[in-house]
Scaffold this motif. Structure first.
Motif, PDB file in Angstrom:
ATOM      1  N   GLU A   1     -10.204   4.026   2.872  1.00 43.74           N
ATOM      2  CA  GLU A   1      -9.084   4.768   2.140  1.00 43.74           C
ATOM      3  C   GLU A   1      -9.198   5.916   1.658  1.00 43.74           C
ATOM      4  O   GLU A   1     -10.271   6.798   1.912  1.00 43.74           O
ATOM      5  CB  GLU A   1      -8.987   3.791   0.752  1.00 43.74           C
ATOM      6  CG  GLU A   1      -8.674   2.426   0.747  1.00 43.74           C
ATOM      7  CD  GLU A   1      -8.775   1.480  -0.499  1.00 43.74           C
ATOM      8  OE1 GLU A   1      -7.444   1.386  -0.945  1.00 43.74           O
ATOM      9  OE2 GLU A   1      -9.777   1.274  -0.804  1.00 43.74           O
ATOM     10  N   GLY A   2      -7.939   6.709   1.252  1.00 45.43           N
ATOM     11  CA  GLY A   2      -8.248   7.986   0.847  1.00 45.43           C
ATOM     12  C   GLY A   2      -7.620   8.163  -0.824  1.00 45.43           C
ATOM     13  O   GLY A   2      -7.406   7.362  -1.027  1.00 45.43           O
ATOM     14  N   PRO A   3      -7.468   9.438  -1.055  1.00 47.48           N
ATOM     15  CA  PRO A   3      -6.901   9.767  -2.355  1.00 47.48           C
ATOM     16  C   PRO A   3      -5.675   9.233  -2.741  1.00 47.48           C
ATOM     17  O   PRO A   3      -4.952   9.605  -1.513  1.00 47.48           O
ATOM     18  CB  PRO A   3      -7.440  10.984  -2.918  1.00 47.48           C
ATOM     19  CG  PRO A   3      -7.464  11.565  -1.370  1.00 47.48           C
ATOM     20  CD  PRO A   3      -7.897  10.658  -0.515  1.00 47.48           C
ATOM     21  N   SER A   4      -5.186   8.769  -3.752  1.00 50.69           N
ATOM     22  CA  SER A   4      -3.682   8.357  -3.891  1.00 50.69           C
ATOM     23  C   SER A   4      -2.954   9.664  -4.006  1.00 50.69           C
ATOM     24  O   SER A   4      -3.472  10.693  -4.408  1.00 50.69           O
ATOM     25  CB  SER A   4      -3.631   7.565  -5.281  1.00 50.69           C
ATOM     26  OG  SER A   4      -4.376   6.390  -5.118  1.00 50.69           O
ATOM     27  N   ARG A   5      -1.581   9.457  -3.556  1.00 52.96           N
ATOM     28  CA  ARG A   5      -0.682  10.530  -3.494  1.00 52.96           C
ATOM     29  C   ARG A   5       0.619  10.084  -4.255  1.00 52.96           C
ATOM     30  O   ARG A   5       0.699   9.020  -4.377  1.00 52.96           O
ATOM     31  CB  ARG A   5      -0.488  10.917  -1.870  1.00 52.96           C
ATOM     32  CG  ARG A   5      -1.610  11.608  -1.336  1.00 52.96           C
ATOM     33  CD  ARG A   5      -0.946  12.505  -0.149  1.00 52.96           C
ATOM     34  NE  ARG A   5      -0.274  13.190  -0.439  1.00 52.96           N
ATOM     35  CZ  ARG A   5      -0.258  14.576  -0.761  1.00 52.96           C
ATOM     36  NH1 ARG A   5      -1.529  15.036  -0.940  1.00 52.96           N
ATOM     37  NH2 ARG A   5       0.424  15.533  -1.028  1.00 52.96           N
TER      38      ARG A   5
ATOM     39  N   HIS B   1       0.918  -1.081   0.061  1.00 53.73           N
ATOM     40  CA  HIS B   1      -0.141   0.163   0.089  1.00 53.73           C
ATOM     41  C   HIS B   1       0.958   1.312  -0.022  1.00 53.73           C
ATOM     42  O   HIS B   1       2.030   1.283   0.410  1.00 53.73           O
ATOM     43  CB  HIS B   1      -0.847  -0.088   1.160  1.00 53.73           C
ATOM     44  CG  HIS B   1      -1.818  -1.293   1.296  1.00 53.73           C
ATOM     45  ND1 HIS B   1      -2.913  -1.333   0.477  1.00 53.73           N
ATOM     46  CD2 HIS B   1      -1.858  -2.433   2.031  1.00 53.73           C
ATOM     47  CE1 HIS B   1      -3.597  -2.453   0.494  1.00 53.73           C
ATOM     48  NE2 HIS B   1      -2.891  -3.060   1.723  1.00 53.73           N
ATOM     49  N   HIS B   2       0.234   2.242  -0.668  1.00 50.51           N
ATOM     50  CA  HIS B   2       1.080   3.550  -0.826  1.00 50.51           C
ATOM     51  C   HIS B   2       0.477   4.758  -0.067  1.00 50.51           C
ATOM     52  O   HIS B   2      -0.611   4.543   0.512  1.00 50.51           O
ATOM     53  CB  HIS B   2       1.160   3.890  -2.174  1.00 50.51           C
ATOM     54  CG  HIS B   2       1.781   2.573  -3.236  1.00 50.51           C
ATOM     55  ND1 HIS B   2       3.198   2.570  -2.861  1.00 50.51           N
ATOM     56  CD2 HIS B   2       1.391   1.685  -4.082  1.00 50.51           C
ATOM     57  CE1 HIS B   2       3.527   1.461  -3.773  1.00 50.51           C
ATOM     58  NE2 HIS B   2       2.186   1.187  -4.414  1.00 50.51           N
ATOM     59  N   HIS B   3       1.273   6.054   0.038  1.00 58.02           N
ATOM     60  CA  HIS B   3       0.584   7.109   0.761  1.00 58.02           C
ATOM     61  C   HIS B   3      -0.847   7.515   0.203  1.00 58.02           C
ATOM     62  O   HIS B   3      -0.904   7.315  -0.952  1.00 58.02           O
ATOM     63  CB  HIS B   3       1.538   8.277   0.883  1.00 58.02           C
ATOM     64  CG  HIS B   3       2.766   7.776   1.640  1.00 58.02           C
ATOM     65  ND1 HIS B   3       4.078   8.272   1.597  1.00 58.02           N
ATOM     66  CD2 HIS B   3       3.002   7.160   2.926  1.00 58.02           C
ATOM     67  CE1 HIS B   3       4.783   7.880   2.462  1.00 58.02           C
ATOM     68  NE2 HIS B   3       3.983   7.107   3.367  1.00 58.02           N
ATOM     69  N   GLU B   4      -1.521   7.853   1.012  1.00 57.09           N
ATOM     70  CA  GLU B   4      -2.991   8.630   0.644  1.00 57.09           C
ATOM     71  C   GLU B   4      -3.294  10.022   1.127  1.00 57.09           C
ATOM     72  O   GLU B   4      -2.339  10.435   1.937  1.00 57.09           O
ATOM     73  CB  GLU B   4      -4.028   7.592   1.095  1.00 57.09           C
ATOM     74  CG  GLU B   4      -3.885   6.100   0.316  1.00 57.09           C
ATOM     75  CD  GLU B   4      -5.039   4.916   1.122  1.00 57.09           C
ATOM     76  OE1 GLU B   4      -4.750   3.987   0.621  1.00 57.09           O
ATOM     77  OE2 GLU B   4      -5.613   5.457   2.072  1.00 57.09           O
TER      78      GLU B   4
ATOM     79  N   VAL C   1      -2.314   7.940   5.127  1.00 56.53           N
ATOM     80  CA  VAL C   1      -1.690   9.056   5.438  1.00 56.53           C
ATOM     81  C   VAL C   1      -0.494   9.277   6.323  1.00 56.53           C
ATOM     82  O   VAL C   1      -0.309   8.605   7.265  1.00 56.53           O
ATOM     83  CB  VAL C   1      -2.855  10.112   5.812  1.00 56.53           C
ATOM     84  CG1 VAL C   1      -2.327  11.549   6.475  1.00 56.53           C
ATOM     85  CG2 VAL C   1      -3.865  10.028   5.033  1.00 56.53           C
TER      86      VAL C   1
END
Length: 283
Positions: free
Chosen positions: A279-283, A240-243, A256
């Protein structure tokens, strides 16, 4: 590099240049261990070790500095309302790690099984067994990554094969380990955040004991920040990547970078909320 393997000896390119060069080898073999013992030859990278399993007692702190609290359940499982732990935090350990002993239960009900080690740096003044218990309690919560029924996790001992390792390391060692893994965790000239390198979830002891500014400002207990820290860095290991923050004033997704900023959200420690992935929007 974090590797307990010993490199193979390299042949001496001058060994065939006559007996005079060869006669120095017995002397060199006697002197080298003395140099290591004296601290002149040190390993370049932290090395995990599995024996002995207990952490040796730390050296006494200078009289002018308040000593860190002794190893205990209190130092690793902070009281529910404590924002940070008092006392001096060791900034540098030995660079060697002790694995938590034994094998934990399988966390999760179904899905791919991934095994992990838990290791604590010697000199960090933290108990590997207590740290491992908090890692397992967090990753075994249904609000964590196992909650969707597609993943199982299990802690195993240091002598067993594992897919990744969760390290608790002093500030300086964490900075070096992260840098080796291609991640710069420095803020204002000091290793500040934690990180994930391939196969390594690296928890910075400063953050483990002192929390981070966004959580301190919001007066969120250290126990919750620790849950966030474990979930966030393990999330990176799981791909998983930053959000970003999906709604100002709402809870922050776990991916985040809450150690640095909440991006308008409020602290939240878990990958799941309301029995579904949050989840949040991809960054």
């Amino acid at each position: 590099m974090i590797d307990s393997r010993v490199p193979k000896a390299t042949a001496d390119p001058t060994a065939s240049r006559g007996g005079r060069r060869r006669r120095w080898w017995p002397v060199a073999l006697l002197v080298a261990p003395l140099l290591v013992t004296a601290g002149l030859l040190l390993p370049a990278d932290p090395v995990p070790v599995s024996a002995p399993e207990s952490v040796p007692p730390p050296a006494a702190a200078p009289a002018a500095v308040a000593p860190a609290p002794p190893i205990s359940a209190t130092s690793a499982t902070a009281p529910q309302d404590l924002l940070l732990l008092p006392g001096r935090v060791p900034t540098k350990g030995t660079g060697r790690f002790t694995y938590a002993a034994g094998r934990g239960k399988v966390l999760g009900s179904a899905g791919l099984l991934r095994r992990f080690h838990v290791a604590v740096e010697r000199g960090a003044n933290e108990d590997p067994a207590v740290f491992a218990a908090q890692v397992e309690a967090t990753l075994g919560d249904k609000r964590s990554w196992i909650g969707d029924g597609r993943l199982r996790l299990q802690r195993v001992s240091g002598i067993e094969q594992a897919d990744f390792t969760v390290y608790l390391a002093t500030r300086d060692t964490a900075g070096r380990m992260c840098r080796i893994g291609g991640v710069n965790i420095t803020v204002n000239g000091r290793p500040y955040t934690s990180c994930r390198a391939t196969g390594r979830v690296i928890i910075n002891l400063d953050r483990w004991r002192l929390s981070a500014r966004p959580y301190l400002v919001a007066k969120v207990p250290l126990t919750i920040y620790r849950q966030y820290l474990i979930n966030h860095e393990t999330g990176h290991e799981l791909g998983h990547h930053h959000e970003g923050c999906p709604k100002p004033g709402g809870p922050a997704p776990v991916m985040v970078q809450q150690t640095l900023t909440l991006r308008g959200c409020v602290p939240y420690a878990w990958p799941r909320r309301g029995n579904q992935r949050f989840e949040g929007p991809s960054r």
